[in-house]
Scaffold this motif. Structure first.
Motif, short mmCIF file in Angstrom:
data_model
loop_
_atom_site.label_atom_id
_atom_site.label_comp_id
_atom_site.label_asym_id
_atom_site.label_seq_id
_atom_site.Cartn_x
_atom_site.Cartn_y
_atom_site.Cartn_z
N ALA A 1 0.83 -1.21 0.00
CA ALA A 1 0.00 0.00 0.00
C ALA A 1 0.86 1.26 0.00
CB ALA A 1 -0.93 -0.01 1.21
N GLU A 2 1.99 1.24 0.71
CA GLU A 2 2.87 2.42 0.77
C GLU A 2 3.41 2.76 -0.62
OE1 GLU A 2 6.77 4.01 3.24
OE2 GLU A 2 6.67 1.90 2.65
N THR A 3 3.70 1.73 -1.42
CA THR A 3 4.21 1.97 -2.77
C THR A 3 3.13 2.58 -3.66
OG1 THR A 3 5.71 0.09 -2.54
CG2 THR A 3 5.28 0.88 -4.77
N VAL A 4 1.93 2.03 -3.56
CA VAL A 4 0.82 2.55 -4.37
C VAL A 4 0.53 4.00 -3.99
CG1 VAL A 4 -1.59 2.26 -5.02
CG2 VAL A 4 -0.15 0.25 -4.67
N ASP A 5 0.52 4.29 -2.71
CA ASP A 5 0.27 5.67 -2.26
C ASP A 5 1.37 6.61 -2.77
OD1 ASP A 5 -2.03 4.95 -0.94
OD2 ASP A 5 -1.06 4.77 1.03
N TYR A 6 2.60 6.15 -2.76
CA TYR A 6 3.71 6.96 -3.27
C TYR A 6 3.51 7.28 -4.75
CZ TYR A 6 8.43 7.92 -5.03
OH TYR A 6 9.51 8.47 -5.67
N LEU A 7 3.12 6.29 -5.54
CA LEU A 7 2.92 6.52 -6.97
C LEU A 7 1.72 7.44 -7.21
CD1 LEU A 7 3.67 2.92 -8.27
CD2 LEU A 7 5.19 4.91 -8.26
N LYS A 8 0.69 7.35 -6.38
CA LYS A 8 -0.45 8.26 -6.50
C LYS A 8 -0.03 9.71 -6.24
CE LYS A 8 -4.07 4.95 -5.16
NZ LYS A 8 -5.05 4.58 -4.11
N SER A 9 1.00 9.89 -5.42
CA SER A 9 1.41 11.26 -5.06
C SER A 9 1.95 12.03 -6.26
CB SER A 9 2.46 11.22 -3.94
OG SER A 9 3.71 10.75 -4.43
N PHE A 10 2.27 11.35 -7.36
CA PHE A 10 2.76 12.03 -8.56
C PHE A 10 1.64 12.78 -9.27
CE2 PHE A 10 6.24 9.30 -7.68
CZ PHE A 10 7.35 9.80 -8.32
N GLY A 11 0.39 12.43 -8.99
CA GLY A 11 -0.74 13.13 -9.58
C GLY A 11 -0.93 12.89 -11.06
N VAL A 12 -0.50 11.74 -11.56
CA VAL A 12 -0.66 11.39 -12.97
C VAL A 12 -1.57 10.17 -13.08
CG1 VAL A 12 1.62 12.33 -13.54
CG2 VAL A 12 1.39 9.88 -13.03
N PRO A 13 -2.12 9.92 -14.27
CA PRO A 13 -2.99 8.76 -14.43
C PRO A 13 -2.30 7.44 -14.04
CG PRO A 13 -3.20 10.19 -16.32
CD PRO A 13 -2.06 10.72 -15.51
N ILE A 14 -3.07 6.56 -13.40
CA ILE A 14 -2.59 5.23 -13.04
C ILE A 14 -3.53 4.20 -13.65
CG2 ILE A 14 -2.19 3.59 -11.17
CD1 ILE A 14 -1.33 5.90 -9.41
N PHE A 15 -2.95 3.27 -14.39
CA PHE A 15 -3.68 2.15 -14.97
C PHE A 15 -3.22 0.89 -14.23
CE2 PHE A 15 -3.05 5.38 -18.18
CZ PHE A 15 -4.33 5.56 -18.70
N LEU A 16 -4.15 0.13 -13.69
CA LEU A 16 -3.81 -0.95 -12.76
C LEU A 16 -4.49 -2.26 -13.14
CD1 LEU A 16 -2.73 -2.04 -9.98
CD2 LEU A 16 -4.82 -1.10 -8.97
N SER A 17 -3.71 -3.31 -13.25
CA SER A 17 -4.26 -4.66 -13.36
C SER A 17 -4.49 -5.18 -11.95
CB SER A 17 -3.27 -5.57 -14.10
OG SER A 17 -3.64 -6.92 -13.97
N ILE A 18 -5.69 -5.66 -11.65
CA ILE A 18 -5.96 -6.06 -10.28
C ILE A 18 -5.67 -7.53 -10.02
CG2 ILE A 18 -7.79 -4.32 -10.12
CD1 ILE A 18 -9.74 -6.77 -9.85
N GLN A 19 -5.32 -8.32 -11.07
CA GLN A 19 -5.28 -9.76 -10.90
C GLN A 19 -4.36 -10.18 -9.75
OE1 GLN A 19 -3.70 -11.72 -14.37
NE2 GLN A 19 -1.89 -10.43 -14.47
N GLY A 20 -3.21 -9.53 -9.60
CA GLY A 20 -2.29 -9.94 -8.55
C GLY A 20 -2.86 -9.77 -7.16
N PHE A 21 -3.61 -8.68 -6.94
CA PHE A 21 -4.17 -8.44 -5.62
C PHE A 21 -5.20 -9.50 -5.23
CE2 PHE A 21 -2.86 -4.00 -6.61
CZ PHE A 21 -2.00 -3.83 -5.54
N MET A 22 -5.77 -10.19 -6.21
CA MET A 22 -6.81 -11.18 -5.94
C MET A 22 -6.26 -12.59 -5.74
SD MET A 22 -9.15 -8.96 -6.16
CE MET A 22 -10.55 -10.02 -5.87
N ARG A 23 -4.99 -12.80 -6.00
CA ARG A 23 -4.43 -14.15 -6.02
C ARG A 23 -3.86 -14.55 -4.65
NH1 ARG A 23 -0.98 -13.76 -11.68
NH2 ARG A 23 -2.65 -14.44 -13.08
N ILE A 24 -4.23 -15.76 -4.23
CA ILE A 24 -3.64 -16.37 -3.04
C ILE A 24 -3.26 -17.80 -3.38
CG2 ILE A 24 -4.94 -14.92 -1.42
CD1 ILE A 24 -6.78 -17.35 -0.94
N PRO A 25 -2.25 -18.35 -2.69
CA PRO A 25 -1.85 -19.73 -2.98
C PRO A 25 -2.91 -20.74 -2.56
CG PRO A 25 -0.60 -18.85 -1.13
CD PRO A 25 -1.39 -17.71 -1.69
#
Length: 273
Positions: free
Chosen positions: A126-150
């Motif tokens: 989450a800290e990395t995502v928040d840091y990238l949001k701080s640039f104030g530019v468009p973000i395009f995100l694939s969500i598949q990784g956040f949904m995956r568990i072993p």
């Protein structure tokens, strides 16, 4: 306009109807070939332990390695050569997160958009995502990784299960567009603070949900060879057109055509093929 794409490069095993090949993979890898053709002002930041994997990228001068102590490994098994919509996956679920500290000293000063490609939920804290949001530019995100568990362990790797991510609402807040397949869309629902939801469904086409819903027909491929990376190819083709101020419908139809062309041969997109 500089586009920054971030995500793991992987070691892949592709099995199609019993035939097996070993390849470089990962969403950022497949996308770099599309951007090379249609939006060449990009940089790819990849996290892995095996630096030789970057040698397969289309332009090494545009790749930045974030060295880690492990590399994502995937097995993509298509048991029926005549139905490449059916895929069984295994992964080692490597924990090689892209940290804020990894990026602070290496990101360029002038960034116009980010593309984030997590392959499991460890990749982007989450800290990395928040840091990238701080640039104030468009973000395009694939969500598949956040949904995956072993899931079940198989010879040291794990089947991939989908599960809701508790912090997904905060991750998605303020993101411009998110990309997923129908199974992931059914799990997270529709009411998120994003401008667009782009939902793919293999040979059944795709749809783009914002204020309205736009349905995009799949372009028939008479001789499908390899669908690995098809969704990543679609995503990059779509983004390339949106960054050129094309409408969502134009971008979706363009992405459908490019994805269809990609599956006619093995490996990443190459217009010369």
């Amino acid at each position: 306009m500089t586009l920054v794409i971030i995500g793991p490069v992987t070691q892949d095993v592709i099995r199609i109807g019993g035939d097996e090949s070993h390849k470089v993979g990962g969403a950022t890898y497949y996308q770099s070939f599309v951007f090379e053709e249609f939006f060449s002002d990009y940089l790819a930041f990849v996290n892995c332990s095996d630096e030789s994997l970057v040698n397969d990228f289309p332009d090494l001068s545009k790749v930045r390695l974030i060295g880690k102590d492990d590399t994502h490994f995937f097995i993509n098994d298509y048991p029926d050569r005549d139905d490449l919509n059916v895929r069984h996956q295994l992964s080692n679920f490597a924990q090689v997160p892209v940290l804020k500290s990894d990026l602070e000293e290496i990101l360029p000063d002038d960034i116009d958009a980010f593309v984030l490609n997590p392959l499991n939920r460890y990749d982007f804290p989450a800290e990395t995502v928040d840091y990238l949001k701080s640039f104030g530019v468009p973000i395009f995100l694939s969500i598949q990784g956040f949904m995956r568990i072993p899931g079940d362990e198989v010879n040291g790797n794990y089947t991939i299960k989908l599960s809701n991510f508790d912090d997904l609402t905060n991750v998605l807040s303020g993101v411009n567009a998110i990309f997923m397949d129908e199974a992931e869309a059914n799990m997270i629902g529709m009411g998120h603070d994003v401008d667009e939801m782009v939902i793919t469904n293999g040979s059944h086409g795709s749809r783009i949900v914002s204020e309205d819903e736009i349905k995009i027909e799949a372009i028939k491929c008479d001789n499908p060879v390899d669908t690995t990376g098809c969704g990543d190819t679609y995503m990059a083709a779509y983004i390339s057109q949106k960054l050129l101020s094309k409408s969502s419908e134009i971008a979706g139809n363009f992405a459908s055509r490019i994805a269809s062309e990609k599956i006619e041969y093995s490996g990443p997109y190459n217009k010369n093929r």
